[in-house]
Structures are given as structure tokens and as C-alpha cells.
Enzyme design. Structure first.
Site, PDB file in Angstrom:
ATOM      1  N   GLU A 191       1.075   5.918  12.213  1.00  0.00           N
ATOM      2  CA  GLU A 191      -0.288   5.381  12.872  1.00  0.00           C
ATOM      3  C   GLU A 191       0.003   4.084  13.119  1.00  0.00           C
ATOM      4  O   GLU A 191      -0.803   3.543  14.236  1.00  0.00           O
ATOM      5  CB  GLU A 191      -0.993   5.911  11.968  1.00  0.00           C
ATOM      6  CG  GLU A 191      -2.350   6.109  12.216  1.00  0.00           C
ATOM      7  CD  GLU A 191      -3.627   6.408  11.256  1.00  0.00           C
ATOM      8  OE1 GLU A 191      -4.527   6.265  11.260  1.00  0.00           O
ATOM      9  OE2 GLU A 191      -2.864   7.135  10.235  1.00  0.00           O
ATOM     10  N   ASP A 192       0.697   3.106  12.433  1.00  0.00           N
ATOM     11  CA  ASP A 192       0.316   1.843  12.359  1.00  0.00           C
ATOM     12  C   ASP A 192       1.621   1.104  12.890  1.00  0.00           C
ATOM     13  O   ASP A 192       1.651  -0.208  13.093  1.00  0.00           O
ATOM     14  CB  ASP A 192       0.062   1.405  10.895  1.00  0.00           C
ATOM     15  CG  ASP A 192      -1.360   1.903  10.576  1.00  0.00           C
ATOM     16  OD1 ASP A 192      -2.090   1.810  11.296  1.00  0.00           O
ATOM     17  OD2 ASP A 192      -1.533   2.088   9.227  1.00  0.00           O
ATOM     18  N   HIS A 197       4.086   7.612   4.886  1.00  0.00           N
ATOM     19  CA  HIS A 197       2.707   8.016   5.561  1.00  0.00           C
ATOM     20  C   HIS A 197       2.110   7.367   6.569  1.00  0.00           C
ATOM     21  O   HIS A 197       1.268   8.038   7.506  1.00  0.00           O
ATOM     22  CB  HIS A 197       1.843   8.540   4.427  1.00  0.00           C
ATOM     23  CG  HIS A 197       0.907   7.475   3.903  1.00  0.00           C
ATOM     24  ND1 HIS A 197       1.538   6.581   2.946  1.00  0.00           N
ATOM     25  CD2 HIS A 197      -0.237   7.037   4.068  1.00  0.00           C
ATOM     26  CE1 HIS A 197       0.262   5.503   2.738  1.00  0.00           C
ATOM     27  NE2 HIS A 197      -0.662   6.102   3.294  1.00  0.00           N
ATOM     28  N   HIS A 235       0.906  -1.113  -0.129  1.00  0.00           N
ATOM     29  CA  HIS A 235      -0.169  -0.083   0.050  1.00  0.00           C
ATOM     30  C   HIS A 235       0.931   1.191   0.021  1.00  0.00           C
ATOM     31  O   HIS A 235       0.533   1.975  -0.491  1.00  0.00           O
ATOM     32  CB  HIS A 235      -0.872  -0.009   1.087  1.00  0.00           C
ATOM     33  CG  HIS A 235      -1.544   1.407   1.376  1.00  0.00           C
ATOM     34  ND1 HIS A 235      -2.499   1.985   0.633  1.00  0.00           N
ATOM     35  CD2 HIS A 235      -1.553   2.111   2.573  1.00  0.00           C
ATOM     36  CE1 HIS A 235      -2.565   3.015   1.050  1.00  0.00           C
ATOM     37  NE2 HIS A 235      -2.106   3.271   2.486  1.00  0.00           N
TER      38      HIS A 235
END
Ligand code: MN
Length: 501
Positions: free
Chosen positions: A78-79, A74, A50
Site C-alpha cells: 500500500e505504501d 502488511h 509501526h
């Protein structure tokens, strides 16, 4: 396989930025791989796919290397176990800022349609300082739309609708024709799968039929242009995008024969002069349709689009649309603001004040567009652009946006959320770090207030630094109440004393 991914990405970047230093992208790729190691997407594909796809889209949209790198990174904060500070250490402050903006944008929560739109609107104002965040988001969204079917239908529809109403509208306003088209077509497929198939089938049959005919027109035209001393760079057919074709069909009784620009012929010539010469040559040979000649070179569209358009009765009475432009106009029509970065290897956005103002004005008109397309932003009618000058937008830890005047402090923020939080606020966390209650906040800060239940009320000192009249009034009210209750306590105590005596 991974090496192949990387070399494809590097190849694409080099195409448009031949002198770029590709090392940061190599390092970014290695870092993203390490960070997302073992992670899978909902679709079952490795997560790294992704982020590479996102970066690749940015490269294909002619974005500078710095933005391609941001695409790779990006989703890291967050992950994964790495945070913004890790990114800043490895890739510098500028890149960390883009990624941070990206993370904030995706932590916006959906609280019903209006709330969401409102959040998003404020968000776009907040990030007006750095448009690059939105560009990365566009690429992220395009790739996510490709695997939208992993979500429940309702969520698919919501994302698709938001894509058309907000993302595509903004891409259009930034003059990014290609990005807008990709966003719209992918979303269209999710919202109206049946209609999508219908248009797609139409297009397949018609385009084949048209292409043979247009080949003939092209030959005749080429000869004419040579005679007129026009140096043609290319003439190619441009097939109308599915969603835009669909919208047009709806206004033409769903009759494909009433669509003249299904396949338009695009003529690219080196100079403006040759654009007009080409138009002249066309009109000399064939008859133009009345009222269909448009000079967007002399009068560009509001988003900066430039071209000459004309629609013509060609041989056998067939109707053909032509678009004439220079390579620069073409680059700008397809890639919009990325075209301005074309020669800037650093990919840094100019911070010139007039551009900033221009961007804010653009944002304001985007909002108008969204309003007229769908009335869910009616509530904002009264808002005028000047309200947003000297305003900052900060975030709650949940991603809600709070707007405040410039130099507002955590106390202003606390009172803006709730009086109770204001009067009991003890400490502030700004971007994860403890900050004094008088710290001036900046747009994009994430602010958290730590309250103290035992606190009796606001401190009179706060009046010296708060910026909002709301906070000021509440503090005065509270102080008044606290004073009163103090007097009452004193009175009661005196009474007790006198009784005891
Ligand atoms: Mn993503």
C-alpha cells in the site's frame, strides 16, 4: 536500535514457537526496513516502528511465525514502491495472499455509516477463507489506536467506535479475550476520555486495597487445595478490564462496591478433575452466593470459553469471584484460535470443510451481535446465512464489495455496477491483469471494467457465459433495443432511397 527491535521480536516468537525457523522473519524485517526507508508516520515516528509493533503484538498473541512475518510486511504494497508480486517472489504465495487480503481490507472506503458497515460485513464473509487476514488487522488496529490523537476528533471517534462495535465483537467471537480487551480499552480511552479517567482512578484505589486482602484468601486456599490433592499451577489475581468494568458500572448505579469481580482469583490446575475438586474445596470452606456458580466446562460459552466460575463470601463477608481452569482452557480463553496453531509452526490454517462452515456460522452470529448492539445493520435483517453459500465477493478498484454468484464473470460484475457499464464493457482487468470477459471470478478479486463508448451494445455471445439473471435480462433487453434501432435505421434508409428514387 533497529537490531534491538529485531531481537526483541525474535525473542517473543521463540517463546511460543521454539522450533520455528526465524530466517524468514529476519529477511522480512530487512525487507520492510528497506521498503519503508525514510517514511514517517503522522506522529513523526519512523514508519518501520509501526510494522514492527504490529508484528510484535502478533507474536505476543502467540500467533505463528508466518503471521508475525505478515505483520512486518502488511503495509508494503500500500505504501511503498514494492507490490504483492515482489512479496510473493521473496516470501511465497501463502504470505503474499495474507498481505493482499490485508491491503484490500484497508482500501475499504467509508461512505457513511451504513455503507461502511455493509462493506465490512461482506468483507468478513469474503475473507472467511482466511481468518489470518483479520488477525493481522487486529494487531494493526491496536497499534494505530495508540497514536489515534494525530487525527481530527471526528475521525478518532469513528475509528474507536468501529473498533468496539466490529473488531472487538469479532475478537470476542473468536474467543480472543486478550485481543478484545486491548481493542476495547484503547478505543474506550478515545471515545470517553473523561469516563476512562474516572474508571481508571476507581480501579487504582480499589485494586490496591483488594490485593492485600486477596493475598490472605490465596494462602488459606492454597492449603486447602493441597489437602485435597490438587496440584495448583498458579493462583493469580485478574483485574477487570477498564471497558468491561465501565459497562458494568453503568448497570450498577456507578457504585464500585457493587462490582464483585473487580479482582477475581484465577486458579489454574492441570486437569478437569482438579478443576471440580478445587470448586469443592472452595465451597467447603466458604459459602457461595446463590445462582453465581457457573459450569462453563460442561457447557462452554458459544465462543468456546471454558472455566468454572463461582462467587463466594470469604472471611469478613468480603465477596470474591473465582475462575478455575486448566492451562489449555486458559490459553484458549486468552488467545482463542491462535491456541489451535500453537504447535503448528507453518501457521497454515486447516482448510477442512467443516471448519469453514463453522466459521461462516460464527460470522453470522457476529453479525447478529453487532445488530443488537447498535441498529445500524437493521437493513440486513432479511439476510440469511444460506444466501452466502455459493456466493463470491469481488472488489471495485475503490474497495467497494460486489457480491455475485459463484463463477460469475466480468460481464456479470459490469452489469451489477451499472447497465451502461455492462452494455459498453469492452475489456476486464482482474487483479491488474487483462482477462477475458468470460473469466470466472473468485472471491477477493479486484475487477475493473474498461468500457468502449462507441460500442453499440452487448454481444449475444455473452448470453452463453453470464451467470446472473440480472445480466442476462439486461443483455436481452439491450439486444432487443439494438435490433429495434437497427430496423428503424434500415426503414429510414429505405425511405430515403425511395424518396431519392
Ligand atoms: Mn498498518
Amino acid at each position: 536500535m533497529p537490531d534491538e527491535q529485531l531481537s526483541q521480536l525474535l525473542k517473543e516468537v521463540k517463546k511460543y514457537h521454539p522450533h520455528a525457523d526465524l530466517d524468514p522473519i529476519r529477511q522480512g524485517y530487512a525487507f520492510a526496513q528497506e521498503a519503508h526507508k525514510g517514511q514517517m508516520r503522522k506522529s513523526g515516528a519512523p514508519y518501520i516502528d509501526h510494522v514492527v509493533a504490529t508484528a510484535l503484538l502478533l507474536a505476543q498473541w502467540h500467533m505463528p511465525p508466518q503471521l508475525v512475518l505478515a505483520g512486518l510486511l502488511h503495509d508494503v504494497p500500500e505504501d511503498t514502491k514494492y507490490n504483492i508480486a515482489d512479496i510473493e517472489k521473496r516470501f511465497g504465495k501463502d504470505l503474499a495472499n495474507i498481505v493482499e487480503g490485508e491491503t484490500k481490507l484497508s482500501t475499504l472506503r467509508y461512505h457513511g455509516r451504513e455503507r461502511y458497515a455493509e462493506n465490512l460485513r461482506k468483507m468478513f464473509f469474503a475473507i472467511a477463507q482466511d481468518v489470518r487476514v483479520v488477525l493481522v488487522k487486529f494487531a494493526d488496529r491496536v497499534d494505530n489506536l495508540k497514536t489515534l490523537n494525530v487525527f481530527p476528533i471526528k475521525k478518532q471517534q469513528r475509528i474507536a467506535l468501529e473498533t468496539i462495535e466490529i473488531y472487538a465483537a469479532i475478537a470476542n467471537r473468536l474467543g480472543m479475550g486478550l485481543v478484545r480487551g486491548e481493542l476495547e480499552d484503547l478505543a474506550f480511552k478515545s471515545i470517553h476520555p473523561q469516563e476512562y479517567k474516572w474508571v481508571l482512578n476507581f480501579l487504582k484505589d480499589k485494586v490496591q486495597e483488594r490485593e492485600k486482602y486477596l493475598e490472605q484468601v490465596k494462602k488459606t486456599l492454597q492449603k486447602d487445595l493441597i489437602k485435597n490433592e490438587v496440584h495448583v499451577q498458579s493462583i493469580h489475581g485478574r483485574i477487570k478490564r477498564l471497558y468491561s468494568l465501565y459497562l458494568k458500572l453503568l448497570t450498577r448505579d456507578r457504585d464500585i462496591n457493587k462490582i464483585y469481580d473487580l479482582v477475581a482469583l484465577r486458579i489454574i490446575v492441570p486437569t478437569v478433575q482438579e478443576c471440580y475438586a478445587s470448586l469443592g474445596a472452595l465451597h467447603q470452606r466458604w459459602t457461595p452466593l446463590k445462582g453465581r456458580v457457573k459450569d462453563y466446562i460442561a457447557q462452554p460459552k458459544p465462543n468456546g470459553y471454558q472455566s468454572l466460575h463461582t462467587t463466594i463470601f470469604c472471611d469478613d463477608g468480603e465477596i470474591v469471584e473465582f475462575q478455575i481452569r486448566t492451562p489449555e482452557m486458559h490459553e484458549e480463553a486468552e488467545f482463542g484460535i491462535a491456541a489451535h496453531w500453537f504447535y503448528d509452526e507453518q501457521g497454515k490454517m486447516s482448510k477442512r470443510a467443516d471448519e469453514h462452515v463453522k466459521w461462516l456460522k460464527e460470522l453470522a452470529s457476529i453479525q447478529k451481535n453487532i445488530q443488537s448492539r447498535e441498529n445500524f445493520l437493521e437493513a440486513l435483517d432479511s439476510l440469511k446465512i444460506d444466501i452466502f453459500q455459493n456466493r463470491i465477493f469481488v472488489f471495485t478498484p475503490k474497495g467497494d464489495v460486489i457480491d455475485l454468484p459463484e463463477k460469475a464473470t466480468p460481464v456479470d460484475y459490469a452489469y451489477a455496477i451499472h447497465t451502461e457499464i455492462g452494455s459498453r464493457c469492452a475489456q476486464a482487468m482482474v487483479n491488474g491483469t487483462i482477462a477475458s470477459l468470460s473469466t470466472p471470478l473468485r472471491s477477493g478479486d479486484v475487477v475493473e471494467i474498461i468500457t468502449d463508448k462507441n460500442r453499440k451494445g452487448p454481444s449475444p455471445d455473452w448470453l452463453e457465459f453470464v451467470k446472473t439473471s440480472h445480466a442476462r435480462n439486461k443483455i436481452k433487453d439491450d439486444m432487443h433495443k439494438t435490433k429495434l434501432s437497427g430496423w428503424i435505421r434500415e426503414l429510414v434508409q429505405r425511405k430515403h432511397k425511395s424518396v431519392a428514387r
